[in-house]
Design a protein around this motif. Structure first.
Motif, PDB file in Angstrom:
ATOM      1  N   ASP A 132       0.855  -1.185   0.000  1.00  0.00           N
ATOM      2  CA  ASP A 132       0.000   0.000   0.000  1.00  0.00           C
ATOM      3  C   ASP A 132       0.895   1.240   0.000  1.00  0.00           C
ATOM      4  O   ASP A 132       2.038   1.208   0.446  1.00  0.00           O
ATOM      5  CB  ASP A 132      -0.906  -0.007   1.236  1.00  0.00           C
ATOM      6  CG  ASP A 132      -2.035   1.023   1.139  1.00  0.00           C
ATOM      7  OD1 ASP A 132      -2.284   1.519   0.020  1.00  0.00           O
ATOM      8  OD2 ASP A 132      -2.654   1.324   2.180  1.00  0.00           O
ATOM      9  N   GLY A 133       0.347   2.346  -0.498  1.00  0.00           N
ATOM     10  CA  GLY A 133       1.070   3.612  -0.449  1.00  0.00           C
ATOM     11  C   GLY A 133       2.123   3.762  -1.521  1.00  0.00           C
ATOM     12  O   GLY A 133       2.047   3.143  -2.584  1.00  0.00           O
ATOM     13  N   LYS A 134       3.145   4.569  -1.230  1.00  0.00           N
ATOM     14  CA  LYS A 134       4.174   4.878  -2.216  1.00  0.00           C
ATOM     15  C   LYS A 134       5.550   4.888  -1.563  1.00  0.00           C
ATOM     16  O   LYS A 134       5.697   4.905  -0.347  1.00  0.00           O
ATOM     17  CB  LYS A 134       3.900   6.239  -2.865  1.00  0.00           C
ATOM     18  CG  LYS A 134       3.914   7.401  -1.882  1.00  0.00           C
ATOM     19  CD  LYS A 134       3.619   8.725  -2.568  1.00  0.00           C
ATOM     20  CE  LYS A 134       3.668   9.876  -1.551  1.00  0.00           C
ATOM     21  NZ  LYS A 134       3.426  11.187  -2.197  1.00  0.00           N
ATOM     22  N   TRP A 135       6.576   4.911  -2.411  1.00  0.00           N
ATOM     23  CA  TRP A 135       7.961   4.943  -1.972  1.00  0.00           C
ATOM     24  C   TRP A 135       8.398   6.400  -1.824  1.00  0.00           C
ATOM     25  O   TRP A 135       7.709   7.307  -2.246  1.00  0.00           O
ATOM     26  CB  TRP A 135       8.823   4.207  -2.987  1.00  0.00           C
ATOM     27  CG  TRP A 135      10.266   3.993  -2.640  1.00  0.00           C
ATOM     28  CD1 TRP A 135      11.347   4.337  -3.393  1.00  0.00           C
ATOM     29  CD2 TRP A 135      10.793   3.337  -1.480  1.00  0.00           C
ATOM     30  NE1 TRP A 135      12.520   3.949  -2.773  1.00  0.00           N
ATOM     31  CE2 TRP A 135      12.203   3.338  -1.580  1.00  0.00           C
ATOM     32  CE3 TRP A 135      10.215   2.770  -0.336  1.00  0.00           C
ATOM     33  CZ2 TRP A 135      13.042   2.794  -0.619  1.00  0.00           C
ATOM     34  CZ3 TRP A 135      11.041   2.222   0.636  1.00  0.00           C
ATOM     35  CH2 TRP A 135      12.436   2.240   0.491  1.00  0.00           C
ATOM     36  N   PHE A 136       9.555   6.609  -1.219  1.00  0.00           N
ATOM     37  CA  PHE A 136      10.085   7.962  -1.059  1.00  0.00           C
ATOM     38  C   PHE A 136      10.312   8.621  -2.421  1.00  0.00           C
ATOM     39  O   PHE A 136      10.633   7.945  -3.405  1.00  0.00           O
ATOM     40  CB  PHE A 136      11.421   7.931  -0.307  1.00  0.00           C
ATOM     41  CG  PHE A 136      11.330   7.349   1.081  1.00  0.00           C
ATOM     42  CD1 PHE A 136      10.793   8.085   2.124  1.00  0.00           C
ATOM     43  CD2 PHE A 136      11.787   6.063   1.341  1.00  0.00           C
ATOM     44  CE1 PHE A 136      10.715   7.553   3.404  1.00  0.00           C
ATOM     45  CE2 PHE A 136      11.716   5.519   2.611  1.00  0.00           C
ATOM     46  CZ  PHE A 136      11.180   6.268   3.649  1.00  0.00           C
ATOM     47  N   ASP A 137      10.168   9.944  -2.467  1.00  0.00           N
ATOM     48  CA  ASP A 137      10.350  10.659  -3.723  1.00  0.00           C
ATOM     49  C   ASP A 137      11.626  11.496  -3.755  1.00  0.00           C
ATOM     50  O   ASP A 137      11.801  12.380  -4.598  1.00  0.00           O
ATOM     51  CB  ASP A 137       9.145  11.561  -4.018  1.00  0.00           C
ATOM     52  CG  ASP A 137       8.926  12.595  -2.912  1.00  0.00           C
ATOM     53  OD1 ASP A 137       9.755  12.676  -1.971  1.00  0.00           O
ATOM     54  OD2 ASP A 137       7.911  13.316  -2.973  1.00  0.00           O
ATOM     55  N   ASN A 138      12.547  11.225  -2.807  1.00  0.00           N
ATOM     56  CA  ASN A 138      13.820  11.941  -2.724  1.00  0.00           C
ATOM     57  C   ASN A 138      13.663  13.418  -2.375  1.00  0.00           C
ATOM     58  O   ASN A 138      14.575  14.214  -2.574  1.00  0.00           O
ATOM     59  CB  ASN A 138      14.616  11.821  -4.033  1.00  0.00           C
ATOM     60  CG  ASN A 138      15.636  10.690  -3.968  1.00  0.00           C
ATOM     61  OD1 ASN A 138      16.050  10.288  -2.882  1.00  0.00           O
ATOM     62  ND2 ASN A 138      16.035  10.175  -5.116  1.00  0.00           N
ATOM     63  N   SER A 139      12.499  13.784  -1.866  1.00  0.00           N
ATOM     64  CA  SER A 139      12.306  15.181  -1.451  1.00  0.00           C
ATOM     65  C   SER A 139      13.089  15.437  -0.168  1.00  0.00           C
ATOM     66  O   SER A 139      13.046  14.653   0.774  1.00  0.00           O
ATOM     67  CB  SER A 139      10.820  15.459  -1.205  1.00  0.00           C
ATOM     68  OG  SER A 139      10.656  16.721  -0.607  1.00  0.00           O
ATOM     69  N   ARG A 140      13.822  16.547  -0.143  1.00  0.00           N
ATOM     70  CA  ARG A 140      14.608  16.887   1.041  1.00  0.00           C
ATOM     71  C   ARG A 140      13.842  17.796   1.998  1.00  0.00           C
ATOM     72  O   ARG A 140      14.401  18.282   2.977  1.00  0.00           O
ATOM     73  CB  ARG A 140      15.916  17.558   0.624  1.00  0.00           C
ATOM     74  CG  ARG A 140      16.899  16.605  -0.033  1.00  0.00           C
ATOM     75  CD  ARG A 140      18.129  17.333  -0.526  1.00  0.00           C
ATOM     76  NE  ARG A 140      19.061  16.390  -1.116  1.00  0.00           N
ATOM     77  CZ  ARG A 140      20.211  16.028  -0.572  1.00  0.00           C
ATOM     78  NH1 ARG A 140      20.558  16.512   0.593  1.00  0.00           N
ATOM     79  NH2 ARG A 140      21.007  15.178  -1.189  1.00  0.00           N
ATOM     80  N   SER A 141      12.579  18.052   1.684  1.00  0.00           N
ATOM     81  CA  SER A 141      11.780  18.924   2.554  1.00  0.00           C
ATOM     82  C   SER A 141      11.684  18.318   3.948  1.00  0.00           C
ATOM     83  O   SER A 141      11.330  17.161   4.112  1.00  0.00           O
ATOM     84  CB  SER A 141      10.378  19.103   1.963  1.00  0.00           C
ATOM     85  OG  SER A 141       9.555  19.763   2.893  1.00  0.00           O
ATOM     86  N   ALA A 142      12.022  19.092   4.945  1.00  0.00           N
ATOM     87  CA  ALA A 142      12.010  18.604   6.325  1.00  0.00           C
ATOM     88  C   ALA A 142      10.737  19.017   7.054  1.00  0.00           C
ATOM     89  O   ALA A 142      10.648  18.875   8.272  1.00  0.00           O
ATOM     90  CB  ALA A 142      13.233  19.110   7.065  1.00  0.00           C
ATOM     91  N   ASP A 143       9.768  19.544   6.336  1.00  0.00           N
ATOM     92  CA  ASP A 143       8.526  19.987   6.975  1.00  0.00           C
ATOM     93  C   ASP A 143       7.820  18.825   7.650  1.00  0.00           C
ATOM     94  O   ASP A 143       7.354  18.938   8.784  1.00  0.00           O
ATOM     95  CB  ASP A 143       7.598  20.643   5.944  1.00  0.00           C
ATOM     96  CG  ASP A 143       8.187  21.950   5.414  1.00  0.00           C
ATOM     97  OD1 ASP A 143       9.048  22.520   6.114  1.00  0.00           O
ATOM     98  OD2 ASP A 143       7.797  22.368   4.317  1.00  0.00           O
ATOM     99  N   THR A 144       7.727  17.713   6.926  1.00  0.00           N
ATOM    100  CA  THR A 144       7.097  16.513   7.478  1.00  0.00           C
ATOM    101  C   THR A 144       8.009  15.328   7.234  1.00  0.00           C
ATOM    102  O   THR A 144       8.311  14.993   6.084  1.00  0.00           O
ATOM    103  CB  THR A 144       5.732  16.251   6.821  1.00  0.00           C
ATOM    104  OG1 THR A 144       4.894  17.396   6.978  1.00  0.00           O
ATOM    105  CG2 THR A 144       5.059  15.038   7.453  1.00  0.00           C
ATOM    106  N   LEU A 145       8.453  14.691   8.292  1.00  0.00           N
ATOM    107  CA  LEU A 145       9.261  13.488   8.127  1.00  0.00           C
ATOM    108  C   LEU A 145       8.368  12.348   7.642  1.00  0.00           C
ATOM    109  O   LEU A 145       7.237  12.198   8.113  1.00  0.00           O
ATOM    110  CB  LEU A 145       9.913  13.106   9.455  1.00  0.00           C
ATOM    111  CG  LEU A 145      11.066  13.994   9.942  1.00  0.00           C
ATOM    112  CD1 LEU A 145      11.626  13.455  11.250  1.00  0.00           C
ATOM    113  CD2 LEU A 145      12.167  14.077   8.888  1.00  0.00           C
ATOM    114  N   LYS A 146       8.883  11.583   6.711  1.00  0.00           N
ATOM    115  CA  LYS A 146       8.106  10.494   6.117  1.00  0.00           C
ATOM    116  C   LYS A 146       8.771   9.160   6.404  1.00  0.00           C
ATOM    117  O   LYS A 146       9.993   9.090   6.594  1.00  0.00           O
ATOM    118  CB  LYS A 146       7.950  10.714   4.612  1.00  0.00           C
ATOM    119  CG  LYS A 146       7.136  11.962   4.264  1.00  0.00           C
ATOM    120  CD  LYS A 146       7.067  12.173   2.763  1.00  0.00           C
ATOM    121  CE  LYS A 146       6.108  13.293   2.390  1.00  0.00           C
ATOM    122  NZ  LYS A 146       6.478  14.576   3.016  1.00  0.00           N
ATOM    123  N   ALA A 147       7.963   8.107   6.416  1.00  0.00           N
ATOM    124  CA  ALA A 147       8.482   6.769   6.697  1.00  0.00           C
ATOM    125  C   ALA A 147       7.688   5.731   5.923  1.00  0.00           C
ATOM    126  O   ALA A 147       6.529   5.945   5.571  1.00  0.00           O
ATOM    127  CB  ALA A 147       8.415   6.471   8.192  1.00  0.00           C
TER     128      ALA A 147
END
Length: 410
Positions: A132-147
């Motif tokens: 389910d969901g998606k993989w990381f998109d290489n975004s370096r935005s630190a606004d929201t940490l993703k896992a």
């Protein structure tokens, strides 16, 4: 349309023989797909890094807490990606997994989890199977940490935000992390466990993660995102690529430097590439004869079954001739007859392979839906149609209409 309708009538008249042919071809298609997938699955995990393996460089595995120098006095001594570029002889690229100092919370209590981070290069090159969901998109935005998480007992799912305690340089705190993806159980992941099969090939970079066996959830982060937050991360597995003109002495010196950082194992990428190619050749030699035998059996059995079927259907051909159907048209009817069986068998085989993962004891069967599997199915279908067309052409072609009518009892 008349010829197609005639072909369908032929199928109904000889249902037992057609059922045997249908089952034989369905099983053959499944066997070939399984064999081809078994070969290609070995290459699937090598391909994303093939250019790195074929270059000058090192593969390294580190202890859980790799550090600069012989003794680690604090988390600030952890060895990370940036240190690799600082201490070694001008590496060109690093592909790494890291142990992340992260501790997910459930009801304000820290729960046991394996927490790793992947650097941008690894995220870009490899996407694991997700349920389910998606993989990381290489975004370096630190606004929201993703896992991205594995199956778990805590009810974490895509879209949830979970509190995680991070050990950071200068501060420790709790940050909400958004879950963007969920790993498929049993998927292959790079750099999460150190495992060797004695062959030291590209397979040692990958491990299967099954929550049912591990009993401990896995949480993956982006190295870049955690780095932005100054979260402590410890290098765990890495492929280090160098320029093509790097000297052997430089590589040897860097291996010694890496050992001082707590490297448990290091090996030149050229050696891994050599071992990997040798491994692929062995796999091809093991499976190719089986694939060829299945293809030949399909051809021979289709010829044999069609020969018997054609002799049984001589009366039908005689009736078609009396009704004004020429021998050429009779052969076209037989072509449609073979196409109907082929398409039905391929469709049935495809459905069975898709739903095999829901069948106990078959759920570990892996089918790769790629160009090579498609070519294999196309090849076995063509061989079957050719075999099915040969005998009617030979038997009818050697007999005059009068002889066919006589043999058919008309």
């Amino acid at each position: 349309m008349t010829l197609v309708a005639t072909a369908f009538k032929e199928l109904k008249r000889h249902i037992v023989m057609n059922l045997i042919t249908f089952l034989e071809l369905t099983i053959s298609v499944i066997l070939v797909c399984v064999m081809v997938s078994a070969v290609m699955i070995r290459y699937k995990y090598y391909e994303p890094f093939s250019d790195v393996y074929s270059s000058q460089g090192l593969y390294c595995e580190f202890s859980v807490a790799s550090a600069k120098g012989e003794n680690m006095e604090s988390m600030e001594d952890f060895i990370a990606d940036d240190d690799i570029f600082q201490y070694l002889h001008s590496p060109e690229m690093i592909i790494s997994s890291n142990r992340a100092m992260a501790f997910p919370l459930v009801e304000n209590e820290s729960v046991p989890c394996y927490c790793y981070s992947y650097n941008d290069e690894l995220i870009k090159r490899y996407t694991p199977n997700l349920s389910d969901g998606k993989w990381f998109d290489n975004s370096r935005s630190a606004d929201t940490l993703k896992a991205v998480v594995s199956e778990n007992e805590y009810g974490w799912d895509v879209g949830d935000k979970i509190p995680v305690t991070f050990a950071c340089n200068g501060w420790d705190g709790i940050i909400e992390v958004e879950i963007i993806g969920k790993l498929e159980n049993g998927t292959k992941l790079p750099g999460i466990m150190h495992s060797h099969d004695g062959e030291n090939n590209s397979n040692m970079f990958f491990s299967s993660y099954d929550y049912k066996d591990e009993k401990c959830p896995l949480v993956l982060f982006s190295y870049s995102q955690l780095n932005e937050k100054k979260v402590f991360q410890s290098l765990y597995s890495a492929m280090i690529k160098y320029p093509s003109d790097v000297t052997g002495q430089s590589l040897s010196d860097d291996q010694r430097t890496i050992s001082s950082f707590g490297s448990l194992f290091s090996m030149k990428l050229s050696e891994i590439n050599k071992n990997s190619i040798a491994y692929f050749k062995v796999q091809i030699y093991n499976y190719l004869p089986i694939i060829i035998v299945v293809l030949l059996l399909t051809l021979v059995s289709s010829i044999s079954i069609t020969a018997l079927s054609t002799r049984q259907r001589l009366k039908d051909y005689g009736i078609y001739y009396v009704c004004g159907l020429k021998w050429k048209s009779c052969c076209i009817v037989n072509l449609f007859y073979s196409l109907i069986i082929t398409v039905s068998s391929v469709f049935c085989a495809t459905v069975l392979m898709i739903f095999s993962k829901y069948i106990p004891k078959l759920d570990q069967t892996v089918i790769l839906w790629n160009i090579w599997v498609f070519i294999s199915v196309l090849l076995i279908s063509i061989l079957f149609i050719i075999g099915s067309m040969m005998m009617p052409l030979i038997i009818i072609g050697k007999n005059t209409p009068k002889e066919v009518l006589a043999k058919g009892g008309i």
